[in-house]
Design an enzyme around this catalytic site. Structure first.
Site, PDB file in Angstrom:
ATOM      1  N   ASP A 300      46.811  44.725  47.520  1.00 40.25           N
ATOM      2  CA  ASP A 300      45.705  43.894  47.032  1.00 40.25           C
ATOM      3  C   ASP A 300      44.494  43.923  47.962  1.00 40.25           C
ATOM      4  O   ASP A 300      43.420  43.430  47.612  1.00 40.25           O
ATOM      5  CB  ASP A 300      46.167  42.441  46.858  1.00 40.25           C
ATOM      6  CG  ASP A 300      47.132  42.304  45.687  1.00 40.25           C
ATOM      7  OD1 ASP A 300      47.172  43.211  44.832  1.00 40.25           O
ATOM      8  OD2 ASP A 300      47.856  41.282  45.634  1.00 40.25           O
ATOM      9  N   ARG A 331      41.204  49.711  39.891  1.00 42.37           N
ATOM     10  CA  ARG A 331      40.478  49.477  41.151  1.00 42.37           C
ATOM     11  C   ARG A 331      40.064  50.769  41.852  1.00 42.37           C
ATOM     12  O   ARG A 331      39.194  50.728  42.724  1.00 42.37           O
ATOM     13  CB  ARG A 331      41.309  48.585  42.078  1.00 42.37           C
ATOM     14  CG  ARG A 331      41.342  47.142  41.590  1.00 42.37           C
ATOM     15  CD  ARG A 331      42.033  46.200  42.551  1.00 42.37           C
ATOM     16  NE  ARG A 331      41.966  44.834  42.030  1.00 42.37           N
ATOM     17  CZ  ARG A 331      42.816  43.872  42.344  1.00 42.37           C
ATOM     18  NH1 ARG A 331      43.813  44.113  43.187  1.00 42.37           N
ATOM     19  NH2 ARG A 331      42.679  42.667  41.824  1.00 42.37           N
TER      20      ARG A 331
HETATM   21  C1  S3P Z   1      52.315  40.311  43.192  1.00 42.64           C
HETATM   22  C2  S3P Z   1      52.658  41.628  43.314  1.00 42.64           C
HETATM   23  C3  S3P Z   1      51.689  42.731  43.334  1.00 42.64           C
HETATM   24  C4  S3P Z   1      50.282  42.231  43.607  1.00 42.64           C
HETATM   25  C5  S3P Z   1      49.942  41.013  42.814  1.00 42.64           C
HETATM   26  C6  S3P Z   1      50.904  39.886  43.120  1.00 42.64           C
HETATM   27  C7  S3P Z   1      53.384  39.299  43.167  1.00 42.64           C
HETATM   28  O1  S3P Z   1      51.717  43.381  42.094  1.00 42.64           O
HETATM   29  O2  S3P Z   1      49.354  43.257  43.336  1.00 42.64           O
HETATM   30  O3  S3P Z   1      48.634  40.579  43.101  1.00 42.64           O
HETATM   31  O4  S3P Z   1      53.083  38.097  43.349  1.00 42.64           O
HETATM   32  O5  S3P Z   1      54.544  39.684  42.980  1.00 42.64           O
HETATM   33  P1  S3P Z   1      52.793  44.556  41.815  1.00 42.64           P
HETATM   34  O6  S3P Z   1      54.095  44.041  42.168  1.00 42.64           O
HETATM   35  O7  S3P Z   1      52.732  44.891  40.359  1.00 42.64           O
HETATM   36  O8  S3P Z   1      52.329  45.691  42.689  1.00 42.64           O
END
Ligand code: S3P
Length: 414
Positions: A300, A331
């Site tokens: 992120d 992104r």
């Molecule tokens: C998150 C996991 C991530 C992240 C998202 C929050 C989470 O996504 O990008 O902002 O809280 O489990 P991904 O698991 O799909 O990479």
């Protein structure tokens, strides 16, 4: 300064509070729109959630206490809400319908609906369960042995929530280590889980008990101010009580490799999630390659890291980050397109970005494209420009950081 509560942990605090038995109280819950979507969905599933001045109170009655919603569950812009709630609803014996906003409607869901169907959930949705709207009727779940095709904490967490309702041992093998908040909170609520390298084993069904939670500050929100302090001249910044879970601190490691002055002061580990203070000072930075296992630990933070890299000496290459294409926006495209409007030289690639350093940021009109992290990154870019930068779509920032501009303003004044 302190940044608002961690988004990932805030979502999970409501979810675990809802499926546990008894009362859960949550301090420093992030009242950003994404987490409020989770709160709203669980209220529609019959969970009593009371907002006190200082904390949230959730009255859990176990998985069996959830009731069939009379209304559609709206997840708004939140990928975490949509993926994780599907894992919970996979085993609840009633019908629910999920929708979200235009961005959610483009985000892939078969990464969770596929394995949840194999476990026994009845799921339908647009394009055979790939996109919202999705309808789900929970079933009698069987455990699964599943190798995750993508490094995703959302998919892992969704399957863990389903595994908690299945009879027997579910085995999930990660592609690469991703944030482990679900595993930690599950154990904190009394669940049992075995971790062996990248393999997780959960012997269901699980019974959980409500707990008190203090949510640490969100390192992904702190990231914008860490970056600002590093690249704005003569800055020094103290950020207190920020989460330091090592599955989330990849950005700190990369920045230190680039030559950043970042002092980490860990607090005594009296909490289920490590946290501490950070001191950051303006630094001369050098380009690095960012690739491999560190990517999920900073996924992120890539938009703001791209801006930082544009100020470093040399060319930074980011690879293995194709997951960026399925975030709130693509992104890879939005970072390159918007920063290039401000004078950067960033080339988007299939799985990342190539970022030329030593860029002078100039004025212009840019757009968040409805993506909170793009909006905040562009606001930090504006600190470096002598000309004005107009950012369209800043309302998206309230998804994760409702008071972002007030905090930025007061730091800039100081
Ligand atoms: C998150 C996991 C991530 C992240 C998202 C929050 C989470 O996504 O990008 O902002 O809280 O489990 P991904 O698991 O799909 O990479």
């Amino acid at each position: 300064m302190e940044v608002p509560g961690d988004k990932s942990i805030s979502h999970r605090s409501i979810m675990f509070g809802a499926i546990a038995n008894g009362t859960t109280r949550v301090w420093n819950f992030l009242k950003g729109e994404d987490c409020l979507s989770t709160l709203d969905c669980f209220q529609k599933l019959g969970v009593t959630i009371i907002e006190h001045d200082q904390y949230l109170q959730i009255e859990g009655k176990g998985f069996n206490g959830l009731i069939e919603p009379t209304e559609i569950l709206n997840v708004g812009n939140s990928g975490t809400t949509s993926r994780l709630i599907l894992g919970i609803l996979a085993g609840t014996p009633f019908h629910s319908v999920l929708i979200g906003d235009d961005s959610i409607a483009k985000r892939p869901m078969s990464r969770v609906t596929g394995p949840l169907r194999i476990m026994g959930a009845n799921i339908d949705g647009r394009n055979d369960g790939e996109y919202t709207p999705i309808s789900i009727r929970g079933g009698q779940l069987s455990p699964i042995h599943y190798q995750l095709p993508v490094a995703s904490a959302q998919v892992k967490s969704s399957l863990l929530f389903a595994a908690m309702q299945a009879e027997g041992v579910t085995e999930i093998i990660e592609k690469s280590e991703t944030r482990d908040h679900t595993e930690r909170m599950f154990q904190y609520f009394g669940g049992e889980l075995e971790k062996d390298g990248l393999t997780l084993r959960l012997n269901g069904p699980s019974t959980l008990n409500g707990r008190d939670i203090v949510v640490p500050g969100d390192i992904s929100s702190a990231a914008f101010f860490i970056a600002a302090a590093l690249i704005a001249p003569n800055s020094e910044l103290l950020i207190k009580n920020v989460g330091l879970n090592q599955t989330r601190t990849g950005m700190l490691d990369v920045l230190k490799d680039m030559g950043a002055y970042i002092e980490v002061i860990p607090h005594s580990i009296d909490s289920f999630e490590p946290y501490g203070d950070l001191i950051v000072k303006s630094s001369n930075l050098n380009a690095v390659e960012i690739a491999g296992d560190v990517i999920p630990r900073l996924i992120d933070e890539i938009p703001i890291l791209a801006l930082v890299a544009s100020q470093a000496e040399g060319t930074t290459v980011i690879k293995d980050a194709e997951e960026l294409k399925v975030k709130e926006t693509n992104r890879i495209d939005t970072v390159a397109r918007e920063l290039n409007k401000l004078g950067c030289n960033i080339v988007p690639t299939e799985d990342g970005l190539i970022i030329e350093g030593n860029t002078k940021i100039r004025g212009g009109i840019v757009d968040s494209h409805g993506d909170h992290r793009i909006g905040m990154m562009l606001a930090i870019a504006s600190l470096l420009s002598e000309e004005s930068i107009h950012i369209q779509g800043t309302d998206a920032i309230s998804v994760s950081y409702p008071n972002f501009f007030e905090q930025l303003q007061s730091l800039v004044q100081n």
